[in-house]
Design a protein around this motif. Structure first.
Motif, mmCIF file in Angstrom:
data_model
loop_
_atom_site.group_PDB
_atom_site.id
_atom_site.type_symbol
_atom_site.label_atom_id
_atom_site.label_comp_id
_atom_site.label_asym_id
_atom_site.label_seq_id
_atom_site.Cartn_x
_atom_site.Cartn_y
_atom_site.Cartn_z
ATOM 1 N N UNK A 189 -69.838 78.613 19.824
ATOM 2 C CA UNK A 189 -69.797 78.605 21.058
ATOM 3 C C UNK A 189 -68.111 78.859 20.166
ATOM 4 N N UNK A 190 -67.722 78.455 19.517
ATOM 5 C CA UNK A 190 -66.202 79.005 19.614
ATOM 6 C C UNK A 190 -66.024 80.527 18.982
ATOM 7 N N UNK A 191 -67.230 81.070 18.634
ATOM 8 C CA UNK A 191 -67.086 82.295 18.372
ATOM 9 C C UNK A 191 -67.404 83.582 19.676
ATOM 10 N N UNK A 192 -67.438 85.056 19.578
ATOM 11 C CA UNK A 192 -68.335 85.028 20.411
ATOM 12 C C UNK A 192 -69.831 85.799 20.437
ATOM 13 N N UNK A 193 -70.134 84.976 20.408
ATOM 14 C CA UNK A 193 -72.329 85.466 20.512
ATOM 15 C C UNK A 193 -72.758 86.149 21.354
ATOM 16 N N UNK A 194 -74.236 87.048 21.126
ATOM 17 C CA UNK A 194 -74.553 86.963 22.092
ATOM 18 C C UNK A 194 -75.999 86.235 21.248
ATOM 19 N N UNK A 195 -77.065 84.963 21.967
ATOM 20 C CA UNK A 195 -77.500 84.438 21.607
ATOM 21 C C UNK A 195 -78.260 84.858 20.769
ATOM 22 N N UNK A 196 -79.523 85.721 21.009
ATOM 23 C CA UNK A 196 -79.989 86.630 20.265
ATOM 24 C C UNK A 196 -79.498 87.025 18.519
ATOM 25 N N UNK A 197 -78.772 86.903 18.864
ATOM 26 C CA UNK A 197 -77.981 87.326 17.139
ATOM 27 C C UNK A 197 -77.731 85.842 16.141
ATOM 28 N N UNK A 198 -78.597 84.835 16.675
ATOM 29 C CA UNK A 198 -78.601 83.874 15.991
ATOM 30 C C UNK A 198 -79.174 84.022 15.006
ATOM 31 N N UNK A 199 -78.899 83.268 13.884
ATOM 32 C CA UNK A 199 -80.383 84.075 12.541
ATOM 33 C C UNK A 199 -81.616 83.080 12.874
ATOM 34 N N UNK A 200 -81.731 81.807 13.589
ATOM 35 C CA UNK A 200 -83.144 81.230 14.310
ATOM 36 C C UNK A 200 -83.750 82.611 14.788
ATOM 37 N N UNK A 201 -83.612 83.649 15.589
ATOM 38 C CA UNK A 201 -84.402 84.057 16.137
ATOM 39 C C UNK A 201 -85.339 84.963 15.114
ATOM 40 N N UNK A 202 -84.457 85.317 14.044
ATOM 41 C CA UNK A 202 -84.719 86.267 12.862
ATOM 42 C C UNK A 202 -85.638 85.265 11.867
ATOM 43 N N UNK A 203 -85.817 84.299 11.432
ATOM 44 C CA UNK A 203 -86.484 83.947 10.647
ATOM 45 C C UNK A 203 -86.698 82.537 10.734
ATOM 46 N N UNK A 204 -87.172 82.089 12.465
ATOM 47 C CA UNK A 204 -87.746 80.446 12.969
ATOM 48 C C UNK A 204 -89.608 81.223 12.675
ATOM 49 N N UNK A 205 -89.643 82.490 12.571
ATOM 50 C CA UNK A 205 -91.063 82.595 13.345
ATOM 51 C C UNK A 205 -91.549 82.753 11.416
ATOM 52 N N UNK A 206 -91.026 83.039 10.694
ATOM 53 C CA UNK A 206 -91.074 83.049 9.078
ATOM 54 C C UNK A 206 -91.471 81.975 9.125
ATOM 55 N N UNK A 207 -90.039 80.975 9.130
ATOM 56 C CA UNK A 207 -90.234 79.824 8.461
ATOM 57 C C UNK A 207 -91.505 79.058 8.862
ATOM 58 N N UNK A 208 -91.861 79.195 10.187
ATOM 59 C CA UNK A 208 -92.799 77.964 10.749
ATOM 60 C C UNK A 208 -94.285 78.534 9.762
ATOM 61 N N UNK A 209 -94.839 79.626 9.520
ATOM 62 C CA UNK A 209 -95.595 80.571 8.723
ATOM 63 C C UNK A 209 -95.338 79.212 7.549
#
Lengths: 450, 450, 450
Positions: free
Chosen positions: A43-63
């Protein structure tokens, strides 16, 4: 004279508890949220939530997670009397390895100001390292105690991290999907361990080293999950955007081509021309894919050729090489990991080296920065990158084989291999075997207490 | 006199290798990365990584992939002695079909400058086409050789692509989830094939055309995976944003409503009022859903009504229509695909046509562009779109039934249907059946060598 | 005298159809697309497609969906003769509960202008509520009719929504992953129901209340899916960005630590020191995790400590507490949900309360707004938030125990518990048991017709 069960009752809990307490203490001292999992930092940096690496990688992680726990776990349930051990020990050593891998990988290439930073990428890396341990588990399946397996995992994870550090951090090797770091390393490490633990009288357990009808179906669950999710596995930590997309695509077609080759070879090599699912012979479908080159501009065409070749060498390995390895080199490879991961891993590494050497700006454009950063910034040329890739394969083989030498411990007797009854409560319906078990317990006890 | 095994040993490898080599050559000549998987193309344009279609569709793709390989594969393991064939042949024909579908679908509606462009959307489409082949496989399950299945797949994929081209590209039909293109097409194609291959003496294998306790549990794995992932299947290639979201939601509620209808009907129609999981009778849960209308503004309310009706007609079909199809029309439908995919597919198509005809700007707003582009740009009105949808159903039925006529080949003898021992090595514990197998081998050999 | 089958044939269909028709009518009257699933609403606003909540939550939703239908369904297949009931009744009550939960949760905390708005978040919430019902199902497994289960589900869902409303909406409690709302509530509700339905002669079915070798392997499928997907479960509806990421990470390490504790405890407490997979004793791996505190800045270190403790108390509960509950309190807990969900749920709630009380701006920064909005805006301080969390646990326990009191109905006779043959067609290979079944049918009939 110590009773077998007594010794399990004390040793396993002691080992589990001590290991876990050490892990917890080290995590307390060393591990921190990375900036994408830390409430304040993010939250200290200016991000959009969808830029969080979670959304790029979590589905693959679960696979990948499914491959580790269901894929590897059930792949090995083909043994008629070792289903609990296959799934259950797989579970135990995976749960340990992913924690230990977080520390080792973090120590070698994830330190930030004295702390190990964790997030979805480190979770995937920890699962990858765990996969390597499970490949080795396949080689020694049915012949080791849970404590030996935990010990093996501890050493193997450490050396995995060393090898990975040398390749990825020092040499700048590219290895999406881990042809070298995961498959080649895990296979040859496991083969060396099973060689050291050679059992001259393993034929006493031969009647159990085979499948029954439903155990083969359980094994198919694992096989198919591994097969389906390799695209996720290979693309899980490649660069965002076209790289993840391309890696998944290459893998998808490579696997399909591999499957047709495997079916054809399975019919041509088996006796009387039937397809062979029993024992491990065609459980090889999951594994042949152009791992290292997966993120490169290999094209679907190139990927399919690699998959096709991998399918052929795998089946030929089962048919002609495995018997030689067992009789001449005394390597008793329960799951045939040499055919499933060893040779295809080496093939993948070689293809990766050649593909890297042929990379041009004309094909990659600005995408070169993602795939071969050192080539893109001009610090080396493509042929040098190919050389680095080839060198990396040699280093991996060396570390794996030397590393496998160091794991030697006491084991179950040759008469009680591939038998759940040694380490697991088995339901009453299996009681006849349990009776049989008791008759050999004396022998077992003598060996273990010695 | 040719031996059976000899003929499998030669034919299957030859077919697999020739097919795969042809596929590889065609891929080499025709297939290219699309701009989202190509390193140079993607980096040539200004994008944020999260705009890559991979992140919109890959999780759904993997769900679809699980449905194809685990869902269909295990759904059909209910047969007590045909588990290897169900999972293993499913695997083989799916691996072939997805490659062939990439070429056929690309040829008909994916050419760009003489090349077929591939990415995650084409992967999903290839899996969809494969699903249609697997539906047909369900109709002929246990009665065909792997070579017949590959031949069927080759023809069916081709005609699937033709039908899909006519509907989606020429007519502008909307068919999210493929009520028509996938389910109706696959079911009626398979029914025609099984009609052509009618076996008057199939009752000789009747004792194998049933389940055992654990084979039904394996089948439930497939059933439940299909059921759970229909929301992903239906939404996988609908437009980004609200469309994917809405399609998944509609499907979710439709399936839940279908399940209660199915349980109720299962109890009311079975003898002595028990629920019937054995054989295929209630393996129908996965399938009833408002496919075509899934992306439309059908509302959860409308979706549930469709699901409810689909559940009812499916069970009624199993109870009353399947026996008639078999006795009067000589259609031996092993899995009951007419009840599972045929009738619900037609229902879904009709609901889609009606829903399309009722579409208004008042309900869809600017979202009309995603769902009915031709209506949005004023080139046709909604009632015309409804007419196109209805016409598409008729075309699909025609192509499927005519197409199914063209697949005729030699088959296993009636005494050896539903039996893994014909094509697979079976573990020793099943040896009694193997012995039985040998006694009929003469008959088999004579037939196959003729 | 009414025949058993007659009564199933009428009652179950009537109940299923009436319930579903009521659901459809209520959905028609009350349920609307939310603005992210509605074509007009979504397109009325200026959005990028990737901002649609679908892409933040749908992959997690599908993981949760797998847990509900495969995870819970197969976890309970360990009973040798109740596999159909475990998977099949799980399926039925889950399909009902998710629809009813949509209405109840919408009614209590999702009304917008008199309408219930639905989208991916409400789908996840409905699945969560269903999970709670399935936990209760675990307590009464094998001892209830499908109609009782539907009745139980109807009441439990309603009270679940009331409790959830009090906690989340009125008190502002934080409960990611549902330590209180899902696990504690479901467990104690189920325990109360099984207490009310106490069967003094259950030992007549004792021979069926155990596993066989392959039924344990089926149960492992469920167990492992639950274990693997808890990170998705806990993070599915936490705030976007770092919150989802952190919750998944915490859960990942907590589960791994729990597993080592469980294996150690399993060996130390079982007779003769073997690992115990049979019956439910070590099927507990899935469940211990720091649910409530999952989204908080608990650190991996803290998460692992909680997981470790949860593993220990679970096994101790199976060994020492369950026998006491059964003999002294007359609570016959088939799956041991008290150990799997009850005690770990309470532990998770307490950890959550403590972690909340210790929250500081120094650790959370601006991220405080996501995790503790009331603390961030200054309306309460952190210690007050901790107090609210503790109060919420007490309220949950109260509502669950009182709620469980109200479900009392007629049940199968003690001699026919844990037996699929009562409600399901069972394949012929299981015929001996079927014969046995007939001999007790008189008794059964008398009881049910009374």
């Amino acid at each position: 004279m110590a009773d077998v069960s007594t010794s399990m009752r004390l040793k396993l809990p002691v080992v589990c508890f001590i290991l876990e307490i050490i892990l917890i203490i080290l995590f307390g001292a060393l591990v921190q949220y990375d900036y994408e999992t830390d409430a304040k930092e993010w939250h200290n940096q200016s991000h959009n939530d969808y830029e969080n690496d979670f959304y790029f990688r979590y589905p693959s992680f679960q696979d990948v997670h499914v491959m580790i726990f269901i894929g590897f776990g059930f792949l090995m349930t083909f043994l008629q009397k070792y289903g609990f051990g296959s799934v259950g020990f797989n579970f135990l050593i995976a749960a340990f390895s992913l924690q230990w891998a977080t520390l080792m990988q973090g120590f070698f290439h994830g330190m930030h100001g004295g702390k190990i930073h964790v997030g979805v990428e480190s979770m995937i890396n920890a699962d990858f390292c765990t996969g390597s341990v499970l490949i080795s588990f396949g080689a020694v399946l049915g012949k080791t105690s849970p404590i030996q397996l935990l010990t093996m995992a501890m050493f193997e994870v450490t050396l995995f991290a060393v090898n990975e550090f040398i390749l990825l951090s020092l040499l700048g090797t590219r290895d999406a999907g881990g042809s070298m770091t995961i498959h080649t390393f895990g296979a040859y490490f496991g083969l060396m361990v099973t060689r050291i633990l050679y059992r001259p009288h393993l034929d006493k357990s031969k009647h159990r080293n085979s499948s029954v009808y439903h155990s083969d179906l359980f094994a198919m669950i694992g096989t198919i999950y591994l097969w389906m999710f390799w695209p996720s596995f290979n693309s899980a930590i490649t660069a965002h955007g076209d790289d993840q997309h391309r890696t998944a695509l290459n893998t998808y077609y490579s696997l399909a081509a591999c499957t047709l080759a495997t079916y054809g070879m399975s019919a041509v090599t088996s006796h009387d021309g039937k397809l062979d699912m029993s024992t491990s012979k065609t459980l090889l479908w999951p594994v042949a894919s152009p791992w290292t080159a997966g993120e490169m501009m290999l094209t679907p065409f190139g990927s399919m050729i690699v998959g096709f070749l991998a399918g052929i060498i795998s089946v030929l390995g089962f048919k002609f090489l495995s018997p030689i390895l067992e009789s001449k080199l005394k390597i008793q490879d329960t799951c045939g990991v040499h055919n499933l991961h060893g040779m295809p891993g080496v093939l993948g590494a070689i293809v990766g080296a050649v593909t890297a050497a042929l990379a041009t700006m004309d094909v990659y454009g600005k995408g070169m920065e993602d795939v071969f950063p050192a080539v893109a910034d001009g610090s080396i040329d493509a042929s040098k990158q190919g050389g680095v890739q080839a060198l990396s394969l040699a280093i991996t083989l060396g570390i794996a084989l030397l590393g496998g030498l160091i794991v030697v411990f006491g084991t179950p007797p040759d008469t009680l291999c591939f038998e759940d009854g040694v380490y697991w409560e088995v339901p009453e319906s299996e009681a006849p075997h349990e009776a049989q078990l008791t008759t050999v317990r004396t022998e077992e006890t003598e060996k273990l207490s010695s």
